[in-house]
Motif scaffolding. Structure first.
Motif, PDB file in Angstrom:
ATOM      1  N   TRP A   1       0.838  -1.199   0.000  1.00 47.43           N
ATOM      2  CA  TRP A   1       0.000   0.000   0.000  1.00 47.43           C
ATOM      3  C   TRP A   1       0.873   1.249   0.000  1.00 47.43           C
ATOM      4  O   TRP A   1       1.532   1.538   0.980  1.00 47.43           O
ATOM      5  CB  TRP A   1      -0.924  -0.007   1.219  1.00 47.43           C
TER       6      TRP A   1
ATOM      7  N   PHE B   1     -10.124  -0.417   6.036  1.00 51.70           N
ATOM      8  CA  PHE B   1     -11.415  -0.846   5.514  1.00 51.70           C
ATOM      9  C   PHE B   1     -12.575  -0.306   6.345  1.00 51.70           C
ATOM     10  O   PHE B   1     -13.610   0.081   5.803  1.00 51.70           O
ATOM     11  CB  PHE B   1     -11.481  -2.375   5.457  1.00 51.70           C
TER      12      PHE B   1
ATOM     13  N   SER C   1     -13.233   3.226   5.445  1.00 52.95           N
ATOM     14  CA  SER C   1     -13.947   3.330   4.177  1.00 52.95           C
ATOM     15  C   SER C   1     -15.420   2.993   4.352  1.00 52.95           C
ATOM     16  O   SER C   1     -16.299   3.679   3.817  1.00 52.95           O
ATOM     17  CB  SER C   1     -13.303   2.384   3.151  1.00 52.95           C
TER      18      SER C   1
ATOM     19  N   PHE D   1     -12.179  -5.066  -2.877  1.00 55.69           N
ATOM     20  CA  PHE D   1     -10.838  -4.484  -2.922  1.00 55.69           C
ATOM     21  C   PHE D   1      -9.828  -5.530  -3.392  1.00 55.69           C
ATOM     22  O   PHE D   1      -8.967  -5.268  -4.228  1.00 55.69           O
ATOM     23  CB  PHE D   1     -10.465  -3.976  -1.524  1.00 55.69           C
TER      24      PHE D   1
ATOM     25  N   GLU E   1      -9.884  -6.335  -7.147  1.00 57.56           N
ATOM     26  CA  GLU E   1      -9.233  -5.328  -7.991  1.00 57.56           C
ATOM     27  C   GLU E   1      -7.718  -5.491  -8.004  1.00 57.56           C
ATOM     28  O   GLU E   1      -7.049  -5.024  -8.920  1.00 57.56           O
ATOM     29  CB  GLU E   1      -9.583  -3.924  -7.482  1.00 57.56           C
TER      30      GLU E   1
END
Length: 257
Positions: A59, A73, A76, A116, A119
């Motif tokens: 990240w 998370f 978010s 997530f 992706e």
């Protein structure tokens, strides 16, 4: 009556018990009603997935541990507010604890982690034997896991059909609705960003009735992920259509109409 009491309302007798307590408590007593919080199975799954993300995703040039990813998370999911920290140059997101999440919120958090990971090509494994951490401060150092039974199928989309012994009639009815709604939001398009936005809106619009099994929720999450991967070009439309039809236990023709 004790100074603190808890009851899970399941029957009319439970409601009557709460009413009796309310009549007999001292003035000034505080009463709080809240939905049932996360299940131990959900918590175990969350930590297993967080460890997979931690192992496989870098990240912004650094590796985060499972606890850090939990904060990312949860922030978010809750659209957390961020305030300046006490130390100069630091910032603190508010409301990060997952111990207060309801079962529905926890399901949404798990779906968010799935999306997530999809992706970023994260390979998830489902936890079968790991225990729930005692609190939010200490994720397990290692997670026992096994191959996911609902992972996206390869090639021809030959996912196993739902088993009547695992899914109830209401589960299957709901999954059929999920499959139709999400497939309808997975069109042929050159505007991938807009298509993904519409798919996410459609996902959030799907009702989650009471009594859904965790297996049905997991299958719905897998259908969403496969539709998203289709829009991103990872899987063909034909393979995706067969996959989600199998996941929902419906015929392909029911989704094509």
């Amino acid at each position: 009556m004790n100074t603190r009491a808890t009851v899970t309302i399941k029957t009319n007798d439970d409601r009557a018990q709460v009413a009796r307590w309310a009549q007999n408590v001292d003035p000034g007593t505080v009463v709080t009603f809240r939905k049932k919080s996360r299940s131990s199975e959900q918590s175990a799954k969350m930590w297993a997935m967080l460890n997979e993300v931690s192992d496989q995703v870098e990240w912004y040039g650094q590796k985060l541990d499972a606890e850090d990813w939990k904060d990312v998370f949860t922030a978010s999911l809750r659209h957390a507010r961020v305030v300046p920290g006490i130390d100069k140059g630091t910032f603190v997101p508010l409301g990060m604890h997952t111990s207060t999440l309801t079962i529905d919120e926890m399901s949404n958090l798990i779906e968010l982690i799935y999306a997530f990971g999809a992706e970023r090509s994260v390979v998830f494994k489902e936890s079968l034997h790991n225990a729930e951490p005692a609190d939010d401060t200490a994720p397990p150092s290692s997670v026992a896991s096994a191959d996911a039974s609902i992972a996206p199928a390869e090639g021809d989309g030959s996912a196993p059909l739902p088993s009547p012994s695992t899914l109830s009639a209401s589960d299957l009815t709901w999954l059929a609705v999920v499959a139709r709604m999400l497939w309808a939001a997975t069109p042929k398009t050159n505007d991938t960003e807009e298509a993904l936005r519409v798919l996410n809106v459609q996902r959030l619009a799907i009702d989650k009735p009471e009594g859904l099994s965790e297996f049905a929720r997991d299958k719905a999450g897998s259908i969403y992920i496969r539709c998203k991967e289709c829009l991103l070009g990872t899987h063909s439309r034909g393979d995706t259509l067969r996959y989600i039809a199998n996941m929902a236990g419906v015929d392909v023709s029911e989704l094509e109409g």
